[in-house]
Design a protein around this motif. Structure first.
Motif, PDB file in Angstrom:
ATOM      1  N   PHE A   6      -4.384  -6.503   7.832  1.00 24.81           N
ATOM      2  CA  PHE A   6      -4.559  -5.060   7.620  1.00 24.81           C
ATOM      3  C   PHE A   6      -5.889  -4.867   6.917  1.00 24.81           C
ATOM      4  CE2 PHE A   6       0.015  -5.987   7.324  1.00 24.81           C
ATOM      5  CZ  PHE A   6       0.422  -5.335   8.469  1.00 24.81           C
ATOM      6  N   TYR A  14      -0.340   6.227   9.530  1.00 23.03           N
ATOM      7  CA  TYR A  14      -1.681   5.869   9.976  1.00 23.03           C
ATOM      8  C   TYR A  14      -1.863   6.438  11.378  1.00 23.03           C
ATOM      9  CZ  TYR A  14      -0.915   3.036   5.937  1.00 23.03           C
ATOM     10  OH  TYR A  14      -0.622   2.649   4.665  1.00 23.03           O
ATOM     11  N   SER A  31      -7.177  -2.778   4.997  1.00 16.77           N
ATOM     12  CA  SER A  31      -7.265  -2.359   3.598  1.00 16.77           C
ATOM     13  C   SER A  31      -6.603  -3.360   2.673  1.00 16.77           C
ATOM     14  CB  SER A  31      -6.617  -0.984   3.435  1.00 16.77           C
ATOM     15  OG  SER A  31      -5.248  -1.072   3.759  1.00 16.77           O
ATOM     16  N   ASP A  32      -6.216  -4.498   3.197  1.00 20.14           N
ATOM     17  CA  ASP A  32      -5.495  -5.467   2.381  1.00 20.14           C
ATOM     18  C   ASP A  32      -6.465  -6.286   1.536  1.00 20.14           C
ATOM     19  OD1 ASP A  32      -3.836  -7.643   1.465  1.00 20.14           O
ATOM     20  OD2 ASP A  32      -2.407  -6.949   2.994  1.00 20.14           O
ATOM     21  N   GLU A  52       0.824  -1.199   0.000  1.00 17.91           N
ATOM     22  CA  GLU A  52       0.000   0.000   0.000  1.00 17.91           C
ATOM     23  C   GLU A  52       0.866   1.261   0.000  1.00 17.91           C
ATOM     24  OE1 GLU A  52      -3.662   0.005   2.359  1.00 17.91           O
ATOM     25  OE2 GLU A  52      -2.655   1.521   3.573  1.00 17.91           O
ATOM     26  N   ASN A 109      -6.529   1.858   7.444  1.00 17.60           N
ATOM     27  CA  ASN A 109      -5.833   0.583   7.336  1.00 17.60           C
ATOM     28  C   ASN A 109      -5.513   0.141   8.741  1.00 17.60           C
ATOM     29  OD1 ASN A 109      -4.359  -1.638   6.815  1.00 17.60           O
ATOM     30  ND2 ASN A 109      -2.702  -0.603   5.706  1.00 17.60           N
ATOM     31  N   ARG A 155      -8.211  -1.452  -1.357  1.00 18.15           N
ATOM     32  CA  ARG A 155      -8.099  -2.916  -1.333  1.00 18.15           C
ATOM     33  C   ARG A 155      -7.853  -3.466  -2.723  1.00 18.15           C
ATOM     34  NH1 ARG A 155     -13.075  -4.422   2.492  1.00 18.15           N
ATOM     35  NH2 ARG A 155     -11.998  -4.114   4.459  1.00 18.15           N
ATOM     36  N   VAL A 208     -11.889   2.688   1.070  1.00 18.39           N
ATOM     37  CA  VAL A 208     -11.184   1.445   1.382  1.00 18.39           C
ATOM     38  C   VAL A 208     -11.356   0.408   0.269  1.00 18.39           C
ATOM     39  CG1 VAL A 208     -13.000   0.335   2.745  1.00 18.39           C
ATOM     40  CG2 VAL A 208     -10.588  -0.108   3.271  1.00 18.39           C
TER      41      VAL A 208
END
Lengths: 254, 525
Positions: B439, B315, B441-442, B270, B359, B496, B492
């Motif tokens: 995570f 973050y 946002s993964d 990211e 995230n 992703r 998000v």
């Protein structure tokens, strides 16, 4: 001329030399003879200040060596070693020319000097000059060792068991040649050996040493005819017996 | 494969050039320090023992740790800490071999040299060093091989190197990049070793041509390599690209307009994508952009505070817990507000704003396993924890959030396992561990069909992605304007998707391509 006056040398391990006085007249060859630990190599090292006396004085040509620069002194005294001590990464010519080079001689002078010296010790410069020590026989290496010692034109030559690592035939030839050089160049020579026969044949004077003490100093004839002690007499027994046996063999064969 | 290989080779001049410059300077300095030092102590056994002992102790420090330690010690980032660490590392083999080589010269020869009337200096120069040369050069060769290898680890402290291939490749599951990095580093080490061997052989066998050839080639290779980045990008002379002088925090507000910006990225996908996206926006505003990728988490923050990088994405929860050392809970808007004030007061750093997505750390497990154990929230884990193993990235178990999480829910897991985040997802899928700290946002959460456990007691702080500006660029109109376009625009779902495009095994995109896609999706019409 070399003079030692009442010299005492003590190492941390004990006494190496006790109250030693002797004189080597200019042009003479003194042979120091004795077994290991007798103090003969220590005596040799006193002359060019590789060992300093604990007490007493060492004079070379009338000057106390303690007052002379050690490096200059060592360069004015030639040294030959038992294990040759040739530098394996230098050619024969470079080994012989090392000191002239360090003393600032020109390349042409060094070249000429090296050639003269190699011829003097019986090695053809064209053949041997560019070889490395490892490519030579023991006898040839020691000839280079002698040439190197003579390179700075010393008046004194120190030889520490120079023939000890050589076979008997080579030893005989080189010994004769060294004796001749000593005479021709008018050197004052001190030679160390543990071989009494060699001592008697080479020396003008022979000093018999034992356990740091000088037992007797005299010409070969004086030693043979008037040994000063039983110990000296015992040391002379070996050459005497050899001569007698050889004499009988020679006359028997005749 | 060949397409992705040629993609990788586009970076070759930059990475290889930086690597060779670093290694060349490190080796030269290492040699210039170690050789005289060895000669100084070679006749003093006690001093030699001290010097060799110290060099030995340095050698026992793991190389990555030594590099990391240099950052706070030197209060610097990039080339300098990497260089100092490599110089320290290069010393032992040279010192040890020089001392050993000289002390092992045949005593008959040193005795002879002494008796002939050589001074100690002449003895060293004419007898001892030449005879010890093969051993000394062997030490230099060992040191060269070590330095080239260890230099790949200087990427996380902000120095570009062939390690960029390896670290970047590892994080984005791009094994071609990892291979390229390994092969090139190995080839460079072998080449340097070979040329040094040639030079030494020439010296030993008296072939001066070989020595000149070996050393000459070595110098040419290293110098050309170091200049490669400048030769390859034959851009017109760019007078704007004057690096602004480094100034202390907060003191740069009145300086002339900024013309070049250094964009940082931490070590995960990211971050690479967002750095590429920010680069696009900054370039579009006419700024010159350089990149510092694969930085350690705190390395990036410290570098920003010193204006050694100018912008990166962090973050909010990470800064709240790690930088501010807060353990209390607060709603996202309050965290952002307090953080912005604290960053400005304490470090002169500007929190420009949030990108729009979070995230967060979140506990995740396989769907079938969660169903089987009847687990839906972190609360449900309390009873099962003693039987379960939890896996996470390198830093999580060191972070305050982990302690807070354990205390809030009374969790005591059977086992904790640290992974590179790349390997964390396969580990839970293959039941190597039961739970991971995923995570949020993964893209891989959805791709692997994992369940994210709810956090009803809000043990985790909010983790809004925020853009941070260094003191140097904090008030620069061009930089602020270029980056403000991005704020609040990335949700998000898009993040992703972009992450997945890079992380998946088939149809892989580069972070730059993903940034392009994200840019199209999120730009204002």
């Amino acid at each position: 001329m070399i003079e030692l006056h009442c010299v005492q040398v003590t190492y941390p391990g004990g006494v190496a030399l006790q109250d030693l006085s002797l004189t080597v007249a200019a042009g003479q060859m003194l042979v120091l003879v004795g077994e290991s630990g007798s103090g003969k190599t220590t005596t040799l090292k006193l002359v060019n200040r590789r060992v300093d006396p604990t007490s007493g004085t060492v004079l070379v040509d009338g000057r106390n060596v303690a007052t002379v620069d050690a490096i200059a002194l060592r360069r004015s005294v030639g040294t030959v070693f038992q294990r040759f001590g040739l530098f394996p990464h230098m050619t024969v010519a470079e080994n012989v020319g090392l000191l002239p080079r360090l003393m600032g001689c020109s390349a042409a002078d060094i070249h000429a000097r090296v050639n003269t010296l190699l011829e003097m010790v019986g090695l053809a410069p064209q053949v041997f000059g560019d070889r490395f020590p490892a490519e030579l026989s023991g006898g040839q290496q020691q000839r280079v060792g002698v040439a190197r010692a003579l390179a700075p034109r010393p008046r004194i030559l120190l030889m520490d068991e120079p023939f000890g690592a050589l076979d008997p035939v080579t030893r005989e030839g080189l010994a004769t040649q060294v004796r001749q050089l000593h005479v021709d160049l008018g050197l004052t020579t001190v030679l160390v050996t543990h071989d009494m026969t060699e001592a008697l044949l080479m020396g003008d004077q022979v000093a018999v040493m034992h356990a740091g003490v000088l037992l007797q100093l005299g010409t070969p004839a004086q030693l043979l005819h008037a040994p000063s002690s039983d110990r000296v007499r015992a040391l002379l027994e070996t050459p005497r017996l050899q001569v007698e046996r050889l004499g009988r063999l020679v006359s028997g064969a005749a | 494969m060949s397409a992705s290989l040629s993609e990788q080779l586009e970076h070759l001049p930059e990475y290889m050039g930086a690597h060779m410059l670093l290694c060349g300077v490190a080796l030269l300095l290492g040699l210039c320090i170690s050789l005289p030092m060895a000669l100084l102590v070679v006749r003093r056994p006690r001093a030699a023992a001290v010097v060799l002992g110290s060099a030995g102790v340095i050698q026992t420090i793991p190389s990555l740790a030594l590099l990391a330690l240099m950052v706070p010690l030197l209060k610097s980032f990039g080339f300098l800490p990497a260089l100092v660490a490599l110089v320290l590392y290069s010393m032992l083999p040279i010192l040890r071999n020089t001392v050993t080589g000289i002390s092992q010269v045949d005593p008959n020869l040193t005795e002879a040299a002494n008796a002939l009337g050589l001074t100690p200096g002449q003895m060293l120069r004419l007898v001892e060093i030449p005879l010890a040369l093969p051993i000394i050069v062997a030490g230099v060769r060992t040191s060269a091989v070590w330095v080239v290898g260890i230099a790949t680890l200087s990427t996380p402290v902000g120095q570009t190197s062939l390690g960029n291939y390896i670290f970047g490749g590892l994080q984005t599951r791009n094994w071609t990049a990892v291979m390229v990095g390994c092969v090139l580093a190995a080839a460079l080490a072998l080449l340097i070793d070979l040329l040094l061997a040639l030079a030494e052989r020439g010296a030993r066998l008296r072939r001066p041509m070989h020595t000149v050839l070996g050393l000459g080639a070595l110098v040419v290779v290293l110098v050309t390599g170091s200049l490669w980045p400048h030769l390859a990008t034959s851009r017109p002379p760019d007078t704007r690209q004057v690096v602004a002088p480094q100034t202390s925090a907060g003191a740069a507000s009145q300086s002339a307009p900024v013309t070049s910006v250094r964009v940082g990225a931490k070590t995960f996908t990211e971050q690479y994508i967002l750095a590429a996206l920010m680069e696009r926006h900054l370039r579009a505003a006419g700024l010159v952009v350089t990149r510092a990728d694969s930085l350690g988490s705190t390395v990036a923050f410290d570098a920003l505070c010193r204006s050694e990088i100018d912008v990166y994405v962090d973050y909010s929860g990470t800064l709240w817990a790690n930088a501010m050392k807060r353990q209390d809970k607060a709603p996202p808007w309050k965290v952002l507000a307090e953080l912005a004030g604290w960053l400005a007061d304490r470090h002169g750093v500007r929190l420009l704003g949030a990108l729009g997505f979070e995230n967060a750390y979140a506990l995740a497990m396989r769907r079938d396993r969660a169903t089987q154990l009847g687990i839906a929230t972190v609360q449900d884990l309390t009873h099962h924890a003693p039987l379960l193993a939890v896996g996470s990235d390198y830093e999580f178990f060191q972070r305050p959030e982990w302690r807070t999480l354990q205390q809030t829910y009374g969790l005591a897991f059977r086992e904790t396992v640290s992974f590179d985040s790349t390997f964390m997802y396969p580990a839970v899928v293959e039941n190597k561990v039961d739970i991971i700290t995923a995570f949020s946002s993964d893209g891989r959460i959805a791709a692997y069909d994992l369940v994210v456990l709810d956090d009803p007691r809000h043990a985790f702080p909010p983790y809004d992605a925020v853009v941070l500006l260094s003191p140097r660029v904090a008030t620069d109109a061009a930089v602020v304007g270029a980056l403000q376009e991005m704020l609040g625009r990335i949700d998000v779902a898009h993040m992703r998707q972009a992450n997945l495009m890079v992380d998946r095994d088939d149809d892989k995109w580069t972070p730059d391509q993903a940034a392009g896609w994200l840019d199209e999706q999120t730009r204002r019409p």
